[in-house]
Design a protein around this motif. Structure first.
Motif, PDB file in Angstrom:
ATOM      1  N   PRO A  36       0.791  -1.233   0.000  1.00  0.00           N
ATOM      2  CA  PRO A  36       0.000   0.000   0.000  1.00  0.00           C
ATOM      3  C   PRO A  36       0.824   1.284   0.000  1.00  0.00           C
ATOM      4  CG  PRO A  36      -1.012  -1.618   1.446  1.00  0.00           C
ATOM      5  CD  PRO A  36       0.292  -2.206   1.001  1.00  0.00           C
ATOM      6  N   SER A  37       1.948   1.286   0.703  1.00  0.00           N
ATOM      7  CA  SER A  37       2.775   2.489   0.743  1.00  0.00           C
ATOM      8  C   SER A  37       3.391   2.820  -0.617  1.00  0.00           C
ATOM      9  CB  SER A  37       3.881   2.337   1.791  1.00  0.00           C
ATOM     10  OG  SER A  37       4.672   1.191   1.537  1.00  0.00           O
ATOM     11  N   GLU A  38       3.355   1.875  -1.554  1.00  0.00           N
ATOM     12  CA  GLU A  38       3.911   2.077  -2.892  1.00  0.00           C
ATOM     13  C   GLU A  38       2.829   2.405  -3.911  1.00  0.00           C
ATOM     14  OE1 GLU A  38       7.055  -0.269  -5.860  1.00  0.00           O
ATOM     15  OE2 GLU A  38       5.626  -1.432  -4.696  1.00  0.00           O
ATOM     16  N   PHE A  39       1.568   2.294  -3.523  1.00  0.00           N
ATOM     17  CA  PHE A  39       0.472   2.432  -4.490  1.00  0.00           C
ATOM     18  C   PHE A  39       0.520   3.768  -5.235  1.00  0.00           C
ATOM     19  CE2 PHE A  39      -2.866  -0.664  -2.475  1.00  0.00           C
ATOM     20  CZ  PHE A  39      -1.981  -1.701  -2.666  1.00  0.00           C
ATOM     21  N   ARG A  40       0.920   4.846  -4.562  1.00  0.00           N
ATOM     22  CA  ARG A  40       0.951   6.154  -5.232  1.00  0.00           C
ATOM     23  C   ARG A  40       1.863   6.114  -6.459  1.00  0.00           C
ATOM     24  NH1 ARG A  40      -0.013  11.530  -3.606  1.00  0.00           N
ATOM     25  NH2 ARG A  40      -0.367  10.865  -1.452  1.00  0.00           N
ATOM     26  N   ASN A  41       3.013   5.446  -6.334  1.00  0.00           N
ATOM     27  CA  ASN A  41       3.940   5.343  -7.459  1.00  0.00           C
ATOM     28  C   ASN A  41       3.470   4.337  -8.506  1.00  0.00           C
ATOM     29  OD1 ASN A  41       5.842   7.200  -6.409  1.00  0.00           O
ATOM     30  ND2 ASN A  41       6.746   5.615  -5.125  1.00  0.00           N
ATOM     31  N   ILE A  42       2.815   3.282  -8.055  1.00  0.00           N
ATOM     32  CA  ILE A  42       2.374   2.220  -8.964  1.00  0.00           C
ATOM     33  C   ILE A  42       1.215   2.675  -9.832  1.00  0.00           C
ATOM     34  CG2 ILE A  42       1.214  -0.032  -9.023  1.00  0.00           C
ATOM     35  CD1 ILE A  42       4.094  -0.409  -8.434  1.00  0.00           C
ATOM     36  N   PRO A  47      -2.053  -1.418 -13.331  1.00  0.00           N
ATOM     37  CA  PRO A  47      -3.250  -1.725 -12.529  1.00  0.00           C
ATOM     38  C   PRO A  47      -2.835  -2.431 -11.234  1.00  0.00           C
ATOM     39  CG  PRO A  47      -3.493  -2.509 -14.808  1.00  0.00           C
ATOM     40  CD  PRO A  47      -2.052  -2.152 -14.617  1.00  0.00           C
ATOM     41  N   ILE A  48      -3.491  -2.075 -10.147  1.00  0.00           N
ATOM     42  CA  ILE A  48      -3.270  -2.727  -8.854  1.00  0.00           C
ATOM     43  C   ILE A  48      -4.449  -3.659  -8.595  1.00  0.00           C
ATOM     44  CG2 ILE A  48      -3.059  -2.409  -6.359  1.00  0.00           C
ATOM     45  CD1 ILE A  48      -1.929   0.426  -7.016  1.00  0.00           C
ATOM     46  N   LEU A  49      -4.150  -4.935  -8.446  1.00  0.00           N
ATOM     47  CA  LEU A  49      -5.167  -5.938  -8.154  1.00  0.00           C
ATOM     48  C   LEU A  49      -4.793  -6.657  -6.868  1.00  0.00           C
ATOM     49  CD1 LEU A  49      -5.637  -7.501 -11.727  1.00  0.00           C
ATOM     50  CD2 LEU A  49      -6.881  -5.582 -10.708  1.00  0.00           C
ATOM     51  N   PHE A  50      -5.770  -7.366  -6.319  1.00  0.00           N
ATOM     52  CA  PHE A  50      -5.554  -8.078  -5.059  1.00  0.00           C
ATOM     53  C   PHE A  50      -5.842  -9.558  -5.267  1.00  0.00           C
ATOM     54  CE2 PHE A  50      -6.970  -3.763  -4.238  1.00  0.00           C
ATOM     55  CZ  PHE A  50      -5.977  -3.294  -3.394  1.00  0.00           C
ATOM     56  N   ARG A  51      -5.088 -10.389  -4.557  1.00  0.00           N
ATOM     57  CA  ARG A  51      -5.349 -11.816  -4.640  1.00  0.00           C
ATOM     58  C   ARG A  51      -4.876 -12.493  -3.366  1.00  0.00           C
ATOM     59  NH1 ARG A  51      -2.655 -14.582  -9.505  1.00  0.00           N
ATOM     60  NH2 ARG A  51      -3.797 -16.280  -8.541  1.00  0.00           N
ATOM     61  N   ARG A  52      -5.191 -13.755  -3.233  1.00  0.00           N
ATOM     62  CA  ARG A  52      -4.694 -14.557  -2.118  1.00  0.00           C
ATOM     63  C   ARG A  52      -4.378 -15.949  -2.641  1.00  0.00           C
ATOM     64  NH1 ARG A  52     -10.358 -14.463   1.295  1.00  0.00           N
ATOM     65  NH2 ARG A  52     -11.720 -15.184  -0.396  1.00  0.00           N
ATOM     66  N   GLU A  53      -3.420 -16.575  -1.991  1.00  0.00           N
ATOM     67  CA  GLU A  53      -3.043 -17.918  -2.386  1.00  0.00           C
ATOM     68  C   GLU A  53      -4.146 -18.907  -2.017  1.00  0.00           C
ATOM     69  OE1 GLU A  53      -0.649 -18.384  -4.233  1.00  0.00           O
ATOM     70  OE2 GLU A  53       0.707 -16.688  -3.917  1.00  0.00           O
ATOM     71  N   ALA A  54      -4.245 -19.990  -2.763  1.00  0.00           N
ATOM     72  CA  ALA A  54      -5.262 -21.007  -2.495  1.00  0.00           C
ATOM     73  C   ALA A  54      -5.141 -21.497  -1.056  1.00  0.00           C
ATOM     74  CB  ALA A  54      -5.110 -22.167  -3.470  1.00  0.00           C
ATOM     75  N   GLY A  55      -6.261 -21.505  -0.356  1.00  0.00           N
ATOM     76  CA  GLY A  55      -6.286 -21.989   1.017  1.00  0.00           C
ATOM     77  C   GLY A  55      -5.866 -20.964   2.044  1.00  0.00           C
ATOM     78  N   ALA A  63       1.022  -5.554  -8.799  1.00  0.00           N
ATOM     79  CA  ALA A  63       0.981  -4.686  -9.973  1.00  0.00           C
ATOM     80  C   ALA A  63       0.898  -5.593 -11.192  1.00  0.00           C
ATOM     81  CB  ALA A  63       2.229  -3.820 -10.029  1.00  0.00           C
ATOM     82  N   LEU A  64      -0.111  -5.385 -12.015  1.00  0.00           N
ATOM     83  CA  LEU A  64      -0.332  -6.242 -13.180  1.00  0.00           C
ATOM     84  C   LEU A  64       0.543  -5.771 -14.337  1.00  0.00           C
ATOM     85  CD1 LEU A  64      -2.170  -8.630 -14.145  1.00  0.00           C
ATOM     86  CD2 LEU A  64      -3.675  -6.878 -15.126  1.00  0.00           C
ATOM     87  N   LEU A  65       1.317  -6.695 -14.903  1.00  0.00           N
ATOM     88  CA  LEU A  65       2.249  -6.375 -15.975  1.00  0.00           C
ATOM     89  C   LEU A  65       1.884  -7.033 -17.301  1.00  0.00           C
ATOM     90  CD1 LEU A  65       5.529  -6.970 -13.932  1.00  0.00           C
ATOM     91  CD2 LEU A  65       4.234  -4.840 -14.160  1.00  0.00           C
ATOM     92  N   GLY A  66       0.968  -7.988 -17.284  1.00  0.00           N
ATOM     93  CA  GLY A  66       0.582  -8.695 -18.497  1.00  0.00           C
ATOM     94  C   GLY A  66      -0.671  -9.502 -18.270  1.00  0.00           C
ATOM     95  N   PHE A  67      -1.050 -10.298 -19.258  1.00  0.00           N
ATOM     96  CA  PHE A  67      -2.288 -11.064 -19.182  1.00  0.00           C
ATOM     97  C   PHE A  67      -2.067 -12.576 -19.225  1.00  0.00           C
ATOM     98  CE2 PHE A  67      -3.557  -6.954 -21.034  1.00  0.00           C
ATOM     99  CZ  PHE A  67      -4.531  -6.576 -20.114  1.00  0.00           C
ATOM    100  N   GLU A  68      -0.828 -12.997 -19.439  1.00  0.00           N
ATOM    101  CA  GLU A  68      -0.520 -14.421 -19.498  1.00  0.00           C
ATOM    102  C   GLU A  68       0.670 -14.716 -18.596  1.00  0.00           C
ATOM    103  OE1 GLU A  68      -0.447 -16.104 -23.539  1.00  0.00           O
ATOM    104  OE2 GLU A  68      -0.882 -14.068 -24.232  1.00  0.00           O
TER     105      GLU A  68
END
Length: 239
Positions: A36-42, A47-55, A63-68
């Motif tokens: 979060p402290s880096e979001f201003r620069n990102i 695009p900033i997205l959120f995720r969590r590991e399975a389980g 930070a999203l850099l591509g689609f594949e």
């Protein structure tokens, strides 16, 4: 395979690190960790997205850099084609370590098996001939500290998002100019209607705790999805 060691000015006196960009140097990733402290620069670039590991219950931001998988649309050969480089990529091959007990001051560790470890006279020195840190190493130490502090502070940010149920699943299907479709699944974004519905006390507390600005930065970053699609189309057209 990794080979982590505490950085030592005697043992690693002559160690050099490659600082150019390249998929083979660890930059070939579809998304990279941010805090979060880096979001201003990102947000002005990715695009900033959120995720969590399975389980796992705890979220983290990327930070999203591509689609594949393995695709970084900001890599142009050995050139980084963006005005900012996320900290999690910029600090490679270094990382923060702590004593086995988890207490005590942070230590700079280096992954000696990382492809950025240079051979011969390639790359940038970490220590000068007197054994003192070079300006490059001092810069890396600062970035490591920023990323480490941001990561340790991020738990409170994600706890606040969870308390107000502000994350929602996000699925994106991108139809490219050539008719092919790329899908993004498994990510979350800020639920803007729920954010708008919060009462003044809740918004005030988010602001007081320093969470409101990164929330806004994450929302603003979604405007970078369209430029990312444009990059993908250009890559497809020109190979």
């Amino acid at each position: 395979m990794t080979n982590h060691a505490i950085l030592d000015q005697t043992v690693h006196q002559d160690l050099r690190v490659r600082v150019d960009a390249g998929a083979d140097l660890g930059d070939g990733v579809m998304a990279t960790l941010t805090v979060p402290s880096e979001f201003r620069n990102i947000q002005g670039h990715f695009p900033i997205l959120f995720r969590r590991e399975a389980g796992q219950d705890q979220f983290f931001a990327v930070a999203l850099l591509g689609f594949e998988s393995g695709e970084n649309l900001f890599l142009d050969g050995a050139r980084w084609d963006a005005g900012y480089r996320p900290l999690s990529l910029a600090i490679q091959p270094f990382l923060v370590g702590r004593p086995a007990g988890g207490d005590g001051p942070a230590q700079v560790h280096v992954d000696l098996a990382h492809p950025r470890i240079a051979s011969g006279d390639e790359g940038v020195r970490l220590f000068d001939t007197a054994g003192l840190a070079t300006p490059y190493l001092e810069e890396i130490a600062g970035k490591l500290g920023d990323l480490d502090l941001g990561y340790r502070q991020s738990a409170a940010f994600f706890d606040a998002l969870a308390a107000h149920e502000l994350l929602e699943p996000f699925t994106l299907e991108v139809t490219l100019d050539d008719g092919s479709v790329n899908s993004l699944v498994g990510f979350h974004i800020i639920n803007e209607p729920k954010l708008r519905a919060l009462d003044a006390a809740a918004v005030g507390k988010l602001h007081e705790d320093g969470h409101l600005m990164p929330i806004f930065m994450a929302l603003a970053s979604l405007s970078q999805i369209r430029p990312l699609v444009d990059r993908k189309n250009r890559r497809r057209r020109h190979g």
